[in-house]
Design an enzyme around this catalytic site. Structure first.
Site, short mmCIF file in Angstrom:
data_model
loop_
_atom_site.label_atom_id
_atom_site.label_comp_id
_atom_site.label_asym_id
_atom_site.label_seq_id
_atom_site.Cartn_x
_atom_site.Cartn_y
_atom_site.Cartn_z
N HIS A 24 -8.96 -1.88 -5.63
CA HIS A 24 -7.92 -2.23 -4.66
C HIS A 24 -6.94 -3.24 -5.23
O HIS A 24 -5.73 -3.17 -4.95
CB HIS A 24 -8.50 -2.76 -3.35
CG HIS A 24 -7.43 -2.98 -2.32
ND1 HIS A 24 -6.88 -1.95 -1.59
CD2 HIS A 24 -6.75 -4.10 -1.98
CE1 HIS A 24 -5.92 -2.42 -0.82
NE2 HIS A 24 -5.82 -3.72 -1.03
N HIS A 77 -0.78 -11.03 -4.99
CA HIS A 77 0.63 -10.68 -4.78
C HIS A 77 1.57 -11.70 -5.42
O HIS A 77 2.62 -11.34 -5.95
CB HIS A 77 0.92 -10.57 -3.28
CG HIS A 77 0.08 -9.54 -2.60
ND1 HIS A 77 0.12 -8.21 -2.92
CD2 HIS A 77 -0.86 -9.66 -1.61
CE1 HIS A 77 -0.74 -7.54 -2.16
NE2 HIS A 77 -1.34 -8.40 -1.37
N ASP A 106 -2.97 -2.78 -5.35
CA ASP A 106 -1.98 -3.79 -4.93
C ASP A 106 -0.99 -4.08 -6.04
O ASP A 106 0.22 -4.20 -5.80
CB ASP A 106 -2.69 -5.09 -4.53
CG ASP A 106 -3.21 -5.08 -3.11
OD1 ASP A 106 -2.83 -4.18 -2.33
OD2 ASP A 106 -4.00 -5.98 -2.77
N HIS A 166 0.82 -1.22 0.00
CA HIS A 166 0.00 0.00 0.00
C HIS A 166 0.85 1.26 0.00
O HIS A 166 0.53 2.24 -0.69
CB HIS A 166 -0.95 0.00 1.20
CG HIS A 166 -1.94 -1.11 1.18
ND1 HIS A 166 -2.76 -1.41 2.24
CD2 HIS A 166 -2.23 -2.03 0.21
CE1 HIS A 166 -3.53 -2.45 1.94
NE2 HIS A 166 -3.22 -2.84 0.72
#
Length: 288
Positions: free
Chosen positions: A226, A253, A230, A69
């Protein structure tokens, strides 16, 4: 400077952003570690864990978790060189988005440096697939992020987010999108001693009835936004902005880091260029 708790550890930490010299890049310094090397370069090769967030570590074993973030905020604002001092193992989660970091940086201001900005230019497609996820880099004239998500939940469903990485667009459309999770998963993580800082104050929580947060969503497609946030944070571990289009289906991720490593490993797929119409930014007082 800011202080807060980590989403996963529940520990309270203090974080300070400081200027760095031109070309130094982004690095984290664990100020609570004094018996070994405590500096961790924010680079893809230093990623050690991608479960519940992105963790980076150095060879001495110093690590920092949940860097994505803040890295997204730095990428979105065009901050190339900075030192991030932190006195604990995980970045504060704040409200689950990048907006608090953006606000803090904007409150202090950015200093433009005379040196031309360097960037990674994608020259040819690079594609990776893993566990039903797919991600690719494609040549483009600017930095673009595109993500597609699909969750079997009435509040989410199929969503797509596409945005060009500029300070204005990132600040207005992406930075405030919060991380999200399902109540059943959160309960299981808490039972396992994980996500100890997790609550509706720092994440969008989904249950069988929909969005559990009393205030609801900040955007109709906050979930996709979001995931794009990321991705931007994970990709900034390239050590420079990427001029190209990143397209990820069911991003996370792990696939973000896998795609970035694949791009950087293929020396024919990119080149370092000078962005002559942009200057490097540093974290500094606006009037310094």
């Amino acid at each position: 400077m800011c202080a807060g708790i980590g989403l996963h550890t529940g520990e309270r930490v203090r974080l300070v952003l400081k200027p760095a010299s031109t070309g130094a890049g982004i690095s984290f310094v664990r100020s609570d570690i004094t018996d070994r090397d405590n500096r961790i370069a924010a680079l893809a090769d230093n990623v050690t864990t991608v479960r519940l967030g992105t963790t980076i570590a150095n060879e001495a074993g110093a690590s920092v978790a949940t860097v994505e973030h803040l890295m997204a905020a730095l990428a979105g604002l065009g901050v190339d060189d900075a030192v991030v001092e932190i006195d604990g193992p995980e970045l504060p989660v704040m409200d689950g988005s990048s907006a608090p970091f953006v606000d803090l940086v904007n409150r202090v201001g950015l200093k433009q440096l005379a040196a031309p900005r360097r960037a990674i230019q994608v020259l040819k497609p690079v594609v990776v697939e893993s566990e039903g996820r797919r991600a690719s880099f494609l040549p483009a004239l600017s930095s673009m992020i595109e993500v597609e998500i699909n969750f079997e939940h009435s509040a989410v469903g199929n969503q797509t987010c596409v945005f060009e990485v500029t300070p204005e667009i990132f600040s207005a459309d992406i930075a405030a999108a919060r991380t999200f999770g399902f109540r059943k998963d959160l309960d299981a993580l808490l039972a396992a001693g994980l996500a100890r800082g997790g609550s509706m104050e720092n994440a969008v929580v989904l249950d069988d009835d929909g969005v559990a947060n009393p205030e609801g969503l900040r955007f109709d497609d906050e979930f996709a936004r979001h995931k794009a946030l990321d991705a931007l944070g994970d990709l900034y571990l390239a050590g420079a902005p990427i001029i190209g289009r990143y397209h990820a289906q069911r991003p996370g991720h792990a696939i973000n880091n896998l795609a970035l490593r694949a791009l950087l490993a293929d020396k024919s797929a990119w080149k370092m260029v000078t962005v002559r119409d942009a200057c490097q930014h540093d974290v500094a007082m606006a009037n310094s």
